[in-house]
Write an enzyme that holds these catalytic residues in place. Structure first.
Site, PDB file in Angstrom:
ATOM      1  N   ARG A 166      98.758  41.209  -1.098  1.00  0.00           N
ATOM      2  CA  ARG A 166      99.367  41.908  -2.237  1.00  0.00           C
ATOM      3  C   ARG A 166     100.827  42.268  -1.989  1.00  0.00           C
ATOM      4  O   ARG A 166     101.302  43.303  -2.449  1.00  0.00           O
ATOM      5  CB  ARG A 166      98.591  43.174  -2.602  1.00  0.00           C
ATOM      6  CG  ARG A 166      97.266  42.923  -3.285  1.00  0.00           C
ATOM      7  CD  ARG A 166      97.487  42.544  -4.748  1.00  0.00           C
ATOM      8  NE  ARG A 166      96.212  42.347  -5.422  1.00  0.00           N
ATOM      9  CZ  ARG A 166      95.589  43.294  -6.123  1.00  0.00           C
ATOM     10  NH1 ARG A 166      96.127  44.481  -6.271  1.00  0.00           N
ATOM     11  NH2 ARG A 166      94.449  43.033  -6.688  1.00  0.00           N
ATOM     12  N   ARG A 200     102.796  45.687  -8.058  1.00  0.00           N
ATOM     13  CA  ARG A 200     103.391  46.804  -8.812  1.00  0.00           C
ATOM     14  C   ARG A 200     104.153  47.823  -7.984  1.00  0.00           C
ATOM     15  O   ARG A 200     104.900  48.626  -8.541  1.00  0.00           O
ATOM     16  CB  ARG A 200     102.297  47.515  -9.620  1.00  0.00           C
ATOM     17  CG  ARG A 200     101.913  46.749 -10.866  1.00  0.00           C
ATOM     18  CD  ARG A 200     100.673  47.343 -11.502  1.00  0.00           C
ATOM     19  NE  ARG A 200      99.545  47.204 -10.590  1.00  0.00           N
ATOM     20  CZ  ARG A 200      98.300  47.601 -10.861  1.00  0.00           C
ATOM     21  NH1 ARG A 200      98.034  48.172 -12.014  1.00  0.00           N
ATOM     22  NH2 ARG A 200      97.336  47.426  -9.992  1.00  0.00           N
ATOM     23  N   ARG A 212     106.981  41.465 -14.726  1.00  0.00           N
ATOM     24  CA  ARG A 212     105.666  41.632 -15.356  1.00  0.00           C
ATOM     25  C   ARG A 212     105.822  42.074 -16.810  1.00  0.00           C
ATOM     26  O   ARG A 212     105.115  41.610 -17.702  1.00  0.00           O
ATOM     27  CB  ARG A 212     104.882  42.652 -14.528  1.00  0.00           C
ATOM     28  CG  ARG A 212     103.732  43.317 -15.178  1.00  0.00           C
ATOM     29  CD  ARG A 212     102.447  42.561 -14.924  1.00  0.00           C
ATOM     30  NE  ARG A 212     101.318  43.466 -14.908  1.00  0.00           N
ATOM     31  CZ  ARG A 212     100.864  44.115 -15.967  1.00  0.00           C
ATOM     32  NH1 ARG A 212     101.453  43.966 -17.139  1.00  0.00           N
ATOM     33  NH2 ARG A 212      99.831  44.921 -15.858  1.00  0.00           N
ATOM     34  N   ASP A 238      95.335  35.090  -9.250  1.00  0.00           N
ATOM     35  CA  ASP A 238      94.239  36.039  -9.009  1.00  0.00           C
ATOM     36  C   ASP A 238      92.971  35.260  -8.714  1.00  0.00           C
ATOM     37  O   ASP A 238      92.813  34.129  -9.170  1.00  0.00           O
ATOM     38  CB  ASP A 238      94.033  36.944 -10.238  1.00  0.00           C
ATOM     39  CG  ASP A 238      93.216  38.172  -9.866  1.00  0.00           C
ATOM     40  OD1 ASP A 238      93.805  39.149  -9.381  1.00  0.00           O
ATOM     41  OD2 ASP A 238      91.982  38.142 -10.023  1.00  0.00           O
ATOM     42  N   TYR A 247      81.832  39.460  -9.509  1.00  0.00           N
ATOM     43  CA  TYR A 247      82.588  39.805 -10.728  1.00  0.00           C
ATOM     44  C   TYR A 247      82.008  39.100 -11.957  1.00  0.00           C
ATOM     45  O   TYR A 247      81.988  39.659 -13.055  1.00  0.00           O
ATOM     46  CB  TYR A 247      84.076  39.447 -10.573  1.00  0.00           C
ATOM     47  CG  TYR A 247      84.827  40.429  -9.695  1.00  0.00           C
ATOM     48  CD1 TYR A 247      85.272  41.651 -10.201  1.00  0.00           C
ATOM     49  CD2 TYR A 247      85.077  40.158  -8.360  1.00  0.00           C
ATOM     50  CE1 TYR A 247      85.942  42.562  -9.404  1.00  0.00           C
ATOM     51  CE2 TYR A 247      85.756  41.063  -7.544  1.00  0.00           C
ATOM     52  CZ  TYR A 247      86.174  42.265  -8.077  1.00  0.00           C
ATOM     53  OH  TYR A 247      86.833  43.168  -7.283  1.00  0.00           O
TER      54      TYR A 247
HETATM   55  O1  CP3 Z   1      98.224  38.947  -2.373  1.00  0.00           O
HETATM   56  C1  CP3 Z   1      99.059  38.612  -3.236  1.00  0.00           C
HETATM   57  O2  CP3 Z   1     100.173  39.165  -3.335  1.00  0.00           O
HETATM   58  C2  CP3 Z   1      98.770  37.411  -4.126  1.00  0.00           C
HETATM   59  C3  CP3 Z   1      98.250  37.645  -5.448  1.00  0.00           C
HETATM   60  C4  CP3 Z   1      96.855  38.238  -5.587  1.00  0.00           C
HETATM   61  C5  CP3 Z   1      96.507  39.146  -6.622  1.00  0.00           C
HETATM   62  N1  CP3 Z   1      95.166  39.389  -6.554  1.00  0.00           N
HETATM   63  C6  CP3 Z   1      97.440  39.696  -7.612  1.00  0.00           C
HETATM   64  C7  CP3 Z   1      97.037  40.830  -8.468  1.00  0.00           C
HETATM   65  C8  CP3 Z   1      95.692  37.986  -4.856  1.00  0.00           C
HETATM   66  C9  CP3 Z   1      95.500  37.137  -3.611  1.00  0.00           C
HETATM   67  C10 CP3 Z   1      94.636  38.724  -5.482  1.00  0.00           C
HETATM   68  C11 CP3 Z   1      93.229  38.677  -5.011  1.00  0.00           C
HETATM   69  C12 CP3 Z   1      92.211  39.478  -5.687  1.00  0.00           C
HETATM   70  N2  CP3 Z   1      92.100  39.788  -7.013  1.00  0.00           N
HETATM   71  C13 CP3 Z   1      91.071  40.003  -5.034  1.00  0.00           C
HETATM   72  C14 CP3 Z   1      90.729  39.807  -3.575  1.00  0.00           C
HETATM   73  C15 CP3 Z   1      91.536  40.676  -2.680  1.00  0.00           C
HETATM   74  C16 CP3 Z   1      91.277  42.141  -2.781  1.00  0.00           C
HETATM   75  O3  CP3 Z   1      92.211  42.874  -3.180  1.00  0.00           O
HETATM   76  O4  CP3 Z   1      90.163  42.571  -2.455  1.00  0.00           O
HETATM   77  C17 CP3 Z   1      90.309  40.684  -5.995  1.00  0.00           C
HETATM   78  C18 CP3 Z   1      89.007  41.427  -5.754  1.00  0.00           C
HETATM   79  C19 CP3 Z   1      90.962  40.518  -7.257  1.00  0.00           C
HETATM   80  C20 CP3 Z   1      90.491  40.995  -8.597  1.00  0.00           C
HETATM   81  C21 CP3 Z   1      91.454  41.911  -9.241  1.00  0.00           C
HETATM   82  N3  CP3 Z   1      92.731  41.569  -9.633  1.00  0.00           N
HETATM   83  C22 CP3 Z   1      91.238  43.262  -9.610  1.00  0.00           C
HETATM   84  C23 CP3 Z   1      89.946  44.040  -9.339  1.00  0.00           C
HETATM   85  C24 CP3 Z   1      92.421  43.720 -10.215  1.00  0.00           C
HETATM   86  C25 CP3 Z   1      92.652  45.056 -10.880  1.00  0.00           C
HETATM   87  C26 CP3 Z   1      92.856  46.158  -9.922  1.00  0.00           C
HETATM   88  C27 CP3 Z   1      94.301  46.273  -9.504  1.00  0.00           C
HETATM   89  O5  CP3 Z   1      94.543  46.338  -8.286  1.00  0.00           O
HETATM   90  O6  CP3 Z   1      95.150  46.330 -10.389  1.00  0.00           O
HETATM   91  C28 CP3 Z   1      93.365  42.656 -10.178  1.00  0.00           C
HETATM   92  C29 CP3 Z   1      94.737  42.697 -10.703  1.00  0.00           C
HETATM   93  C30 CP3 Z   1      95.853  42.167  -9.854  1.00  0.00           C
HETATM   94  N4  CP3 Z   1      95.817  41.035  -9.074  1.00  0.00           N
HETATM   95  C31 CP3 Z   1      97.172  42.721  -9.769  1.00  0.00           C
HETATM   96  C32 CP3 Z   1      97.909  41.876  -8.907  1.00  0.00           C
HETATM   97  C33 CP3 Z   1      99.347  41.999  -8.525  1.00  0.00           C
HETATM   98  C34 CP3 Z   1      97.669  43.925 -10.526  1.00  0.00           C
HETATM   99  C35 CP3 Z   1      97.863  43.533 -11.958  1.00  0.00           C
HETATM  100  C36 CP3 Z   1      99.099  44.091 -12.652  1.00  0.00           C
HETATM  101  O7  CP3 Z   1     100.243  43.687 -12.375  1.00  0.00           O
HETATM  102  O8  CP3 Z   1      98.890  44.933 -13.538  1.00  0.00           O
END
Ligand code: CP3
Length: 348
Positions: A33, A37, A46, A83, A159
């Protein structure tokens, strides 16, 4: 072109060196990540994109946010901005990210639901993600590696069964009951993940990571059948098509079973959660992790001490510095910079 940082004189990323067990000039480092944000420049792109998903499927803007952290920090790799839920979305399930509430995803809870899903290759979603990979690779100089990724079958299935919720109760019940549709869903995700990662490698990803964020839910035969075996099948399938592509497996929360993950044929490194000490793993394993993302909220002195503890516990030729989970919302970008400097100082 992103070419800042002290690693810039190298022609190959230290990340790829460590993953292939070649002598590396320095301890490679990137953060889960790292784009997100907590960075004001991310929030600005974004906003321009509209929604999070619009950003994921806009190759120009997704490539931009992928490289943003490398402009700020002296890292060794970028991770594709997308994602893990892109796969079920491309398979045809409706997906929405409700502001402040996380994902809302269509459900799969029967064989009929599963039969409606389509292959990911050739979908608009996967085509756009692969365009992002190609665009990003073209913007990174040779010493910076581009990492592709997918979610692991257990995590993605949880999910899909739960409708986007992080509550895994229904998925766990289906797993314990060995529901036919659930086992078939896991097999289907193995196949789609192989195709998806291969497409990313064809587009320019130089290593891939499989995120099994909820692997720690399962033990015993369920861990074996729904985590270890599907991961092994994906690694074998990807390596059959891309024999030299390094694969990192992040089975979060499995503790001592990390040894079993590391023993999967073809795995180049394992990601290790915060709750498990890197020093407790056998010395022949390449490990990635495992600084506590919450330590970053505790300030620079805490972070510097934690970095010293981790770096002194594992030889830099077999360690990829990272967190034990993703960077948290609200993290001060300056503290991330302090982590990077502390790692470089430790090895200095
Ligand atoms: O790591 C990185 O920088 C690469 C991009 C990446 C994202 N999600 C961007 C993202 C990666 C590799 C993920 C993986 C991901 N997504 C996982 C596995 C890793 C972990 O964190 O356990 C999971 C479970 C998800 C599912 C997911 N995506 C959820 C549950 C959420 C909402 C919760 C949250 O943290 O906002 C997301 C959204 C998400 N994925 C964001 C980002 C940058 C935030 C969205 C936004 O900009 O509003």
């Amino acid at each position: 072109m992103i070419e800042t940082g002290k690693g810039a004189e190298a022609t190959r990323s230290a990340l790829l060196d460590v993953l292939t067990r070649s002598p590396a000039k320095r301890r490679p480092m990137w953060f889960m990540r790292q784009a997100g944000r907590y960075l004001p420049e991310y929030r600005s792109v974004r906003e321009q994109a509209g929604s999070f998903l619009d950003l994921c499927y806009n190759p120009e803007l997704a490539a931009e946010v992928t490289v943003q952290p490398l402009r700020r920090y002296d890292l060794d790799a970028a991770i594709l901005f997308a994602d893990i839920l892109v796969v079920p979305h491309a398979m045809g399930l409706p997906l929405k990210f409700a502001e402040g509430e996380g994902p809302v995803l269509g459900t799969v809870r029967s064989m009929e639901d599963l039969d409606r899903l389509r292959p990911v290759v050739g979908t608009l979603e996967v085509t756009q993600v692969c365009r992002t990979v190609a665009l990003t690779r073209g913007r990174l100089s040779a010493h910076l590696a581009l990492i592709g990724f997918c979610g692991a079958p257990w995590t993605v299935a949880s999910y899909m069964v739960g409708g986007g919720s992080s509550d895994r109760v229904m998925a766990k019940v289906a797993a314990y009951q060995r529901q036919e549709w659930f086992c078939a869903l896991i097999d289907r995700l193995v196949k789609e993940s192989i195709d998806y990662l291969s497409a990313q490698a064809d587009a320019g990803a130089q290593a891939v990571q499989i995120f099994d964020s909820w692997a720690g839910d399962l033990v015993g035969t369920e861990l074996e059948d729904f985590v270890i075996k599907p991961l092994a099948a994906i690694v074998a399938g990807v390596k059959a098509r891309h024999p030299t592509l390094p694969v990192i497996v992040f089975a979060r929360g499995v503790g001592m079973a990390q040894r079993r993950v590391a023993a999967i044929a073809g795995v180049n490194a394992i990601g290790v959660e915060t709750e498990f000490a890197l020093a407790d793993l056998p010395e022949n394993i390449v490990v990635q992790g495992n600084l506590d993302p919450i330590a970053l909220l505790a300030g620079q002195d805490v972070v510097a001490a934690e970095v010293r503890r981790i770096c002194s516990s594992v030889d830099r030729q077999r360690h990829i510095f990272n967190l034990g989970h993703g960077i948290r919302l609200g993290t001060d970008p300056a503290v991330v910079g302090a982590v990077v400097e502390a790692v470089r100082r430790c090895d200095g």
